[in-house]
Design a protein around this motif. Sequence first.
Motif, short mmCIF file in Angstrom:
data_model
loop_
_atom_site.label_atom_id
_atom_site.label_comp_id
_atom_site.label_asym_id
_atom_site.label_seq_id
_atom_site.Cartn_x
_atom_site.Cartn_y
_atom_site.Cartn_z
N ILE A 76 35.38 45.34 31.15
CA ILE A 76 36.20 46.53 31.38
C ILE A 76 35.64 47.40 32.51
O ILE A 76 35.93 48.58 32.59
CB ILE A 76 36.38 47.36 30.08
N VAL A 99 38.12 49.43 34.32
CA VAL A 99 38.94 50.37 33.54
C VAL A 99 38.42 51.79 33.74
O VAL A 99 37.25 52.08 33.51
CB VAL A 99 38.91 49.99 32.04
N ASP A 108 45.33 49.00 35.40
CA ASP A 108 45.47 50.09 34.44
C ASP A 108 46.12 49.54 33.18
O ASP A 108 47.13 48.85 33.25
CB ASP A 108 46.33 51.22 35.01
#
Length: 121
Positions: free
Chosen positions: A49, A52, A20
Amino acid sequence: MERVPILEIGGVLLVSIQIDLQDQTVLALQEDLADRISASGAHGVVIDISGVEIVDSFIGRMFATIASLSRLFDATTVVVGMRPAVAITLVELGLTLGDVRTALNLERGLKILGDLRRGSR
């Protein structure tokens, strides 16, 4: 604070974000990347990512800032693995990634960098 690892593969720096993102983590990543690009002379940066879940306006702006920093060191940045929810959030926030190139996955991101590199010769 956790740091995001940066791997170097054939003149490309690979950043795989699997944690995170907190504001301090992103700021540290920005500094670490600038140092690594400068020291290695890398021609490309791939930021994965796919891990994410949430991107806020600060983190979105930092991706654009990282791409600008990379460009100053003559490196191209490609963001890969963006989840649909993250893309929707960026659009809803009115954020653009500027000159940041995007690709669906790591393989396509590396192909973009390779194509750009061959085209510049």
